[in-house]
Design an enzyme around this catalytic site. Sequence first.
Site, PDB file in Angstrom:
ATOM      1  N   SER A 136       0.867  -1.172   0.000  1.00 49.76           N
ATOM      2  CA  SER A 136       0.000   0.000   0.000  1.00 49.76           C
ATOM      3  C   SER A 136       0.906   1.226   0.000  1.00 49.76           C
ATOM      4  CB  SER A 136      -0.878  -0.040   1.254  1.00 49.76           C
ATOM      5  OG  SER A 136      -1.570   1.167   1.416  1.00 49.76           O
ATOM      6  N   LYS A 162      -1.256  -1.027  -4.229  1.00 47.00           N
ATOM      7  CA  LYS A 162      -2.430  -0.174  -4.030  1.00 47.00           C
ATOM      8  C   LYS A 162      -1.955   1.237  -3.791  1.00 47.00           C
ATOM      9  CE  LYS A 162      -4.542   0.109   0.599  1.00 47.00           C
ATOM     10  NZ  LYS A 162      -5.501  -0.525   1.518  1.00 47.00           N
ATOM     11  N   LYS A 164      -2.935   5.116  -2.534  1.00 43.33           N
ATOM     12  CA  LYS A 164      -3.877   5.996  -1.843  1.00 43.33           C
ATOM     13  C   LYS A 164      -4.239   7.127  -2.801  1.00 43.33           C
ATOM     14  CE  LYS A 164      -3.951   3.980   2.154  1.00 43.33           C
ATOM     15  NZ  LYS A 164      -5.173   3.478   2.782  1.00 43.33           N
ATOM     16  N   ASP A 189      -7.232   3.292  -3.126  1.00 41.97           N
ATOM     17  CA  ASP A 189      -7.933   3.351  -1.835  1.00 41.97           C
ATOM     18  C   ASP A 189      -8.115   4.820  -1.453  1.00 41.97           C
ATOM     19  OD1 ASP A 189      -8.944   3.060   0.710  1.00 41.97           O
ATOM     20  OD2 ASP A 189      -7.178   2.052   1.547  1.00 41.97           O
ATOM     21  N   GLU A 216     -11.152   1.005  -3.547  1.00 37.64           N
ATOM     22  CA  GLU A 216     -11.448   0.751  -2.141  1.00 37.64           C
ATOM     23  C   GLU A 216     -12.017   1.992  -1.469  1.00 37.64           C
ATOM     24  OE1 GLU A 216      -8.036  -0.975  -0.248  1.00 37.64           O
ATOM     25  OE2 GLU A 216      -8.812  -0.669   1.774  1.00 37.64           O
ATOM     26  N   ASP A 241     -13.874  -1.166   3.013  1.00 34.14           N
ATOM     27  CA  ASP A 241     -12.954  -1.264   4.149  1.00 34.14           C
ATOM     28  C   ASP A 241     -13.683  -0.661   5.356  1.00 34.14           C
ATOM     29  OD1 ASP A 241     -10.927  -0.998   6.040  1.00 34.14           O
ATOM     30  OD2 ASP A 241      -9.510   0.042   4.755  1.00 34.14           O
ATOM     31  N   LYS A 265     -10.082  -6.449   7.983  1.00 33.46           N
ATOM     32  CA  LYS A 265      -9.014  -6.071   8.912  1.00 33.46           C
ATOM     33  C   LYS A 265      -9.351  -6.641  10.283  1.00 33.46           C
ATOM     34  CE  LYS A 265      -7.384  -1.880   6.733  1.00 33.46           C
ATOM     35  NZ  LYS A 265      -7.341  -0.421   6.719  1.00 33.46           N
ATOM     36  N   GLY A 293      -4.337  -4.010   6.309  1.00 33.55           N
ATOM     37  CA  GLY A 293      -3.434  -3.756   7.430  1.00 33.55           C
ATOM     38  C   GLY A 293      -3.544  -2.341   7.949  1.00 33.55           C
TER      39      GLY A 293
HETATM   40  O1  OSB Z   1      -7.176   2.018   4.445  1.00 40.07           O
HETATM   41  O2  OSB Z   1      -6.028   0.254   4.281  1.00 40.07           O
HETATM   42  C1  OSB Z   1      -6.170   1.393   4.742  1.00 40.07           C
HETATM   43  C2  OSB Z   1      -3.053   2.297   6.763  1.00 40.07           C
HETATM   44  C3  OSB Z   1      -3.586   3.086   7.741  1.00 40.07           C
HETATM   45  C4  OSB Z   1      -4.938   3.365   7.701  1.00 40.07           C
HETATM   46  C5  OSB Z   1      -5.760   2.821   6.697  1.00 40.07           C
HETATM   47  C6  OSB Z   1      -5.212   1.998   5.738  1.00 40.07           C
HETATM   48  C7  OSB Z   1      -3.834   1.773   5.740  1.00 40.07           C
HETATM   49  C8  OSB Z   1      -3.139   0.994   4.736  1.00 40.07           C
HETATM   50  C9  OSB Z   1      -1.889   0.298   5.167  1.00 40.07           C
HETATM   51  O3  OSB Z   1      -3.472   0.981   3.576  1.00 40.07           O
HETATM   52  C10 OSB Z   1      -1.815  -1.101   4.716  1.00 40.07           C
HETATM   53  C11 OSB Z   1      -0.631  -1.793   5.348  1.00 40.07           C
HETATM   54  O4  OSB Z   1      -0.611  -2.020   6.586  1.00 40.07           O
HETATM   55  O5  OSB Z   1       0.293  -2.102   4.597  1.00 40.07           O
HETATM   56 MG    MG Z   2      -8.405   0.930   3.113  1.00 44.33          MG
END
Ligand code: OSB
Ligand code: MG
Length: 371
Positions: A136, A162, A164, A189, A216, A241, A265, A293
């Site tokens: 991510s 992925k 953001k 995401d 996402e 999510d 999660k 995660g």
């Molecule tokens: O939306 O998946 C999410 C990290 C902090 C808060 C929200 C998210 C995330 C990640 C991290 O995308 C994923 C990871 O732990 O590698």
């Molecule tokens: Mg997410």
Amino acid sequence: MRVTAASLHLVELDLVHEFQTSSHRKSSLAHILVHLVDESGAQGWGEIASAAAPYYNAENVETCWLMARDYLLPRVLGASWEHPQEVAGLWRAVRGNEFAKAGVDVAAWSLWSGHQGVPLATALGGTRGQVVAGVSLGIEPTIDDLLVQVAAQVGHGYPRVKLKIAPGWDVEPVRAVRAAYPDLDLHVDANGVYTESPEHLAALRGLDGFGLTMMEQPFAPRDLLAHARFQRTVTTPVCLDESVETLADLELALELDAGRVLNIKVSRMGGLTAARAAHDLATTRGVPVWCGGMHEFGVGRAANVALSSLPGFTLPSDVSGSDKYYRRDVIVPPVTAERGVVTVPTGAGLGFDVDTAFVAEHTLRSTTLTV
Ligand code: OSB
Ligand code: MG
């Protein structure tokens, strides 16, 4: 089992690379490690992976500390139970606060599976010896910076990336990454930051032509109807999510066709018992799942790896190696990914040892409760 002592340790680690989402930027994380000891001396560890501020969900690290200390651990201490799936029942009267519950739930699963001498993955019903990890990537200052990050992770062999996104950082970065990696398993995401305004919808629909595996959480957590309306207008599967904290949320989302993929999660669902139930329900309904995660330290990461070994986790999970996040992890050995594949440990319990000396060096404060 009967837990007779429980400790909370607030532990801070620096991230290898700063991470920015649609809501905030962070360079270090403080998570709460939960340590349970039962009357025979058996031990278990869990991790409360809440963010410092209430931007992902309503909890923050201080609410989690208070909930665990004043409401969850007092219900666990001295209670007798046969199996960790009973433990969530001890705090049935406590509403919400899923991250705090998750840390204690994982500690109970880790305690029990360690005591039984079976790997946590096996205790959960896991069937895979290896799980596929994706990465991510946060919002970067420029598209060139993002391409450097993607190149580094693809170079390590991670098969899924992925990105953001947020208004103003969506179509152009995705176009650039897609142009550089035409066949990469790519998804986005938004952490719920888009609305159904014409500008936002145009940007989101503009992403539909890039062959993304999923989009996402485009809209706010409680807005399942917006997700359902949007899903009808695009071919890219919507993945939920933040919208799914309970099994009832998931049933409603499936009923509304608000998403066609589910990110599960452990933290968001309140622990492994609930996360496994979400897996079972989604799988029964033909919805593919993957494990998300929260930049977990090794304890939470080990739980995510174990969960990802369940048969319905058919898409790459956010269980990248510890080294993507931290120079040194709280567990030995750290979680490692070889060309994006993480081997599920075969040792009893979490399958990793907690490095208590290293944890102590990075502990900001601790508290211990006993019966
Ligand atoms: O939306 O998946 C999410 C990290 C902090 C808060 C929200 C998210 C995330 C990640 C991290 O995308 C994923 C990871 O732990 O590698
Ligand atoms: Mg997410």
